[in-house]
Design a protein around this motif. Structure first.
Motif, PDB file in Angstrom:
ATOM      1  N   VAL A  35       0.834  -1.121   0.105  1.00 31.36           N
ATOM      2  CA  VAL A  35       0.133  -0.111  -0.013  1.00 31.36           C
ATOM      3  C   VAL A  35       0.915   1.167  -0.092  1.00 31.36           C
ATOM      4  CG1 VAL A  35      -1.871   1.243   1.202  1.00 31.36           C
ATOM      5  CG2 VAL A  35      -1.669  -1.312   1.229  1.00 31.36           C
ATOM      6  N   PRO A  36       0.520   2.223  -0.412  1.00 28.93           N
ATOM      7  CA  PRO A  36       1.377   3.609  -0.744  1.00 28.93           C
ATOM      8  C   PRO A  36       1.599   4.079   0.523  1.00 28.93           C
ATOM      9  CG  PRO A  36      -0.295   3.644  -2.512  1.00 28.93           C
ATOM     10  CD  PRO A  36      -0.619   2.394  -1.674  1.00 28.93           C
ATOM     11  N   VAL A  37       1.113   3.823   1.564  1.00 27.63           N
ATOM     12  CA  VAL A  37       1.265   4.214   2.776  1.00 27.63           C
ATOM     13  C   VAL A  37       2.396   3.611   3.609  1.00 27.63           C
ATOM     14  CG1 VAL A  37       0.272   4.709   5.390  1.00 27.63           C
ATOM     15  CG2 VAL A  37      -1.292   5.159   3.317  1.00 27.63           C
ATOM     16  N   GLU A  38       2.407   2.518   2.900  1.00 28.27           N
ATOM     17  CA  GLU A  38       3.548   1.610   3.566  1.00 28.27           C
ATOM     18  C   GLU A  38       4.904   1.898   3.129  1.00 28.27           C
ATOM     19  OE1 GLU A  38       2.625  -2.703   4.838  1.00 28.27           O
ATOM     20  OE2 GLU A  38       2.027  -2.488   2.841  1.00 28.27           O
ATOM     21  N   VAL A  39       4.996   2.757   1.831  1.00 23.17           N
ATOM     22  CA  VAL A  39       6.397   2.961   1.377  1.00 23.17           C
ATOM     23  C   VAL A  39       7.035   4.066   2.135  1.00 23.17           C
ATOM     24  CG1 VAL A  39       7.192   4.196  -0.774  1.00 23.17           C
ATOM     25  CG2 VAL A  39       5.606   2.235  -1.132  1.00 23.17           C
ATOM     26  N   GLY A  40       6.142   4.898   2.526  1.00 25.37           N
ATOM     27  CA  GLY A  40       6.759   6.078   3.429  1.00 25.37           C
ATOM     28  C   GLY A  40       7.050   5.986   4.622  1.00 25.37           C
ATOM     29  N   LEU A  41       6.176   4.593   5.349  1.00 17.42           N
ATOM     30  CA  LEU A  41       6.472   4.351   6.557  1.00 17.42           C
ATOM     31  C   LEU A  41       7.527   3.467   6.848  1.00 17.42           C
ATOM     32  CD1 LEU A  41       3.017   4.169   7.730  1.00 17.42           C
ATOM     33  CD2 LEU A  41       4.340   6.033   8.189  1.00 17.42           C
ATOM     34  N   GLU A  42       8.264   3.354   7.818  1.00 18.35           N
ATOM     35  CA  GLU A  42       8.988   2.250   8.287  1.00 18.35           C
ATOM     36  C   GLU A  42       8.312   0.872   8.549  1.00 18.35           C
ATOM     37  OE1 GLU A  42      12.236   3.144  10.719  1.00 18.35           O
ATOM     38  OE2 GLU A  42      12.761   4.931   9.761  1.00 18.35           O
ATOM     39  N   SER A  43       8.288  -0.129   8.122  1.00 19.22           N
ATOM     40  CA  SER A  43       7.782  -1.177   8.260  1.00 19.22           C
ATOM     41  C   SER A  43       8.687  -2.509   8.159  1.00 19.22           C
ATOM     42  CB  SER A  43       6.488  -1.330   7.645  1.00 19.22           C
ATOM     43  OG  SER A  43       6.601  -1.909   6.217  1.00 19.22           O
ATOM     44  N   TYR A  44       8.378  -3.694   8.651  1.00 14.39           N
ATOM     45  CA  TYR A  44       9.329  -4.703   8.561  1.00 14.39           C
ATOM     46  C   TYR A  44       9.281  -5.053   7.125  1.00 14.39           C
ATOM     47  CZ  TYR A  44      10.946  -9.531   8.815  1.00 14.39           C
ATOM     48  OH  TYR A  44      11.673 -10.671   8.789  1.00 14.39           O
ATOM     49  N   ARG A  45       8.513  -4.903   6.267  1.00  7.93           N
ATOM     50  CA  ARG A  45       8.493  -5.318   4.978  1.00  7.93           C
ATOM     51  C   ARG A  45       9.468  -4.559   4.112  1.00  7.93           C
ATOM     52  NH1 ARG A  45       2.617  -6.013   2.348  1.00  7.93           N
ATOM     53  NH2 ARG A  45       3.892  -6.283   0.642  1.00  7.93           N
ATOM     54  N   THR A  46       9.233  -3.338   4.378  1.00  5.25           N
ATOM     55  CA  THR A  46      10.565  -2.056   3.836  1.00  5.25           C
ATOM     56  C   THR A  46      11.795  -1.987   4.393  1.00  5.25           C
ATOM     57  OG1 THR A  46       9.597  -0.522   5.174  1.00  5.25           O
ATOM     58  CG2 THR A  46       8.491  -0.479   3.234  1.00  5.25           C
ATOM     59  N   GLU A  47      11.991  -2.503   5.469  1.00  5.29           N
ATOM     60  CA  GLU A  47      13.075  -2.602   6.291  1.00  5.29           C
ATOM     61  C   GLU A  47      14.112  -3.898   5.774  1.00  5.29           C
ATOM     62  OE1 GLU A  47      14.720  -0.403   8.276  1.00  5.29           O
ATOM     63  OE2 GLU A  47      13.282   1.013   7.672  1.00  5.29           O
ATOM     64  N   THR A  48      13.160  -4.857   5.527  1.00  3.45           N
ATOM     65  CA  THR A  48      13.991  -6.263   5.141  1.00  3.45           C
ATOM     66  C   THR A  48      13.957  -6.599   3.731  1.00  3.45           C
ATOM     67  OG1 THR A  48      11.996  -7.366   5.483  1.00  3.45           O
ATOM     68  CG2 THR A  48      13.376  -7.145   7.421  1.00  3.45           C
ATOM     69  N   TYR A  49      13.739  -5.581   2.822  1.00  6.52           N
ATOM     70  CA  TYR A  49      13.600  -5.767   1.424  1.00  6.52           C
ATOM     71  C   TYR A  49      15.075  -5.982   0.776  1.00  6.52           C
ATOM     72  CZ  TYR A  49      12.911  -4.855  -3.408  1.00  6.52           C
ATOM     73  OH  TYR A  49      12.893  -4.953  -4.761  1.00  6.52           O
ATOM     74  N   ASN A  50      15.136  -7.002   0.094  1.00  2.00           N
ATOM     75  CA  ASN A  50      16.365  -7.374  -0.463  1.00  2.00           C
ATOM     76  C   ASN A  50      16.148  -7.826  -2.105  1.00  2.00           C
ATOM     77  OD1 ASN A  50      19.005  -8.388  -1.551  1.00  2.00           O
ATOM     78  ND2 ASN A  50      19.301  -9.501   0.170  1.00  2.00           N
ATOM     79  N   VAL A  51      16.700  -7.140  -2.929  1.00  2.00           N
ATOM     80  CA  VAL A  51      16.600  -7.361  -4.364  1.00  2.00           C
ATOM     81  C   VAL A  51      16.681  -8.731  -4.768  1.00  2.00           C
ATOM     82  CG1 VAL A  51      17.049  -6.644  -6.729  1.00  2.00           C
ATOM     83  CG2 VAL A  51      17.028  -4.935  -5.028  1.00  2.00           C
ATOM     84  N   GLU A  52      17.926  -9.572  -4.420  1.00  2.00           N
ATOM     85  CA  GLU A  52      18.075 -10.751  -4.772  1.00  2.00           C
ATOM     86  C   GLU A  52      16.973 -11.803  -4.155  1.00  2.00           C
ATOM     87  OE1 GLU A  52      22.259 -11.420  -3.869  1.00  2.00           O
ATOM     88  OE2 GLU A  52      22.923  -9.791  -4.921  1.00  2.00           O
ATOM     89  N   THR A  53      16.882 -11.587  -2.859  1.00  2.00           N
ATOM     90  CA  THR A  53      15.957 -12.367  -2.084  1.00  2.00           C
ATOM     91  C   THR A  53      14.517 -12.349  -2.775  1.00  2.00           C
ATOM     92  OG1 THR A  53      16.961 -11.938  -0.161  1.00  2.00           O
ATOM     93  CG2 THR A  53      15.283 -12.971   0.097  1.00  2.00           C
ATOM     94  N   ASN A  54      14.135 -10.865  -3.148  1.00  2.00           N
ATOM     95  CA  ASN A  54      12.740 -10.604  -3.552  1.00  2.00           C
ATOM     96  C   ASN A  54      12.590 -11.575  -4.814  1.00  2.00           C
ATOM     97  OD1 ASN A  54      10.268  -9.416  -3.487  1.00  2.00           O
ATOM     98  ND2 ASN A  54      10.911  -8.050  -5.158  1.00  2.00           N
ATOM     99  N   SER A  55      13.520 -11.457  -6.010  1.00  3.45           N
ATOM    100  CA  SER A  55      13.691 -11.913  -7.230  1.00  3.45           C
ATOM    101  C   SER A  55      13.572 -13.128  -7.230  1.00  3.45           C
ATOM    102  CB  SER A  55      14.798 -11.300  -8.085  1.00  3.45           C
ATOM    103  OG  SER A  55      15.983 -11.793  -7.503  1.00  3.45           O
ATOM    104  N   PHE A  56      14.233 -13.927  -6.165  1.00  2.92           N
ATOM    105  CA  PHE A  56      14.198 -15.559  -5.886  1.00  2.92           C
ATOM    106  C   PHE A  56      12.757 -15.776  -5.406  1.00  2.92           C
ATOM    107  CE2 PHE A  56      14.860 -19.085  -3.034  1.00  2.92           C
ATOM    108  CZ  PHE A  56      15.324 -20.118  -4.073  1.00  2.92           C
ATOM    109  N   GLY A  57      12.330 -15.274  -4.643  1.00  2.00           N
ATOM    110  CA  GLY A  57      11.125 -15.478  -3.990  1.00  2.00           C
ATOM    111  C   GLY A  57       9.761 -15.235  -5.001  1.00  2.00           C
TER     112      GLY A  57
END
Length: 160
Positions: A35-57
């Motif tokens: 959700v666009p609100v989550e992009v601006g806020l610090e959340s677990y999803r935005t903090e732990t985002y990793n490009v390689e892990t994400n593409s593998f997932g």
């Protein structure tokens, strides 16, 4: 609110539907919506985002996509069956035999004559033929045939 955010309750793409148990976004794109609100806020999803892990997932999700859609389809079919059973449990089963006397719903036979002070039922009429279960041909007591067939939901048993 039971763990839901106000955004979940507004019907946004991250709110799971009862029938499938999945969000519409997940069913279409095989990933959870951010959700666009989550992009601006610090959340677990935005903090732990990793490009390689994400593409593998995402690649792993593609392999499981058909299985998840099939499971959602099965949940949807169960939901529809339960809804149909609930609806059918509230239906009054009516059946009439030949020579039974019935009343006919006035709103179905003459909608123009409807009114607050008008009677709801007219008749009695005699059942002359069972066309199929739940559908009947009627005639007046004087023997005059009624041209249309009538469904049991529009008829009521007449007691003398």
């Amino acid at each position: 609110m039971g763990g839901r955010t106000p955004l979940d309750l507004m019907g946004l793409p991250n709110h799971p539907r009862t029938s499938t148990g999945e969000t519409p976004f997940r069913m279409a794109y095989d990933t959870e919506a951010l959700v666009p609100v989550e992009v601006g806020l610090e959340s677990y999803r935005t903090e732990t985002y990793n490009v390689e892990t994400n593409s593998f997932g995402l690649k792993a999700n593609v392999d499981l996509l058909e299985e998840e859609r099939e499971a959602a389809h099965q949940r949807n079919m169960r939901y529809l069956l339960q809804a149909a059973q609930h609806y059918d449990s509230n239906m009054k089963k009516r059946s009439f035999g030949v020579e039974d006397l019935v009343l006919r719903e006035l709103a179905a036979s003459m909608p123009a004559k409807q009114g607050k002070l008008q009677p709801n039922w007219e008749g009695p009429y005699k059942v002359i033929e069972v066309v199929r279960p739940g559908t009947y041909k009627l005639e007046t007591l004087s023997g005059e045939s009624i041209k249309n067939t009538w469904h049991a939901s529009r008829l009521r048993k007449f007691y003398q």
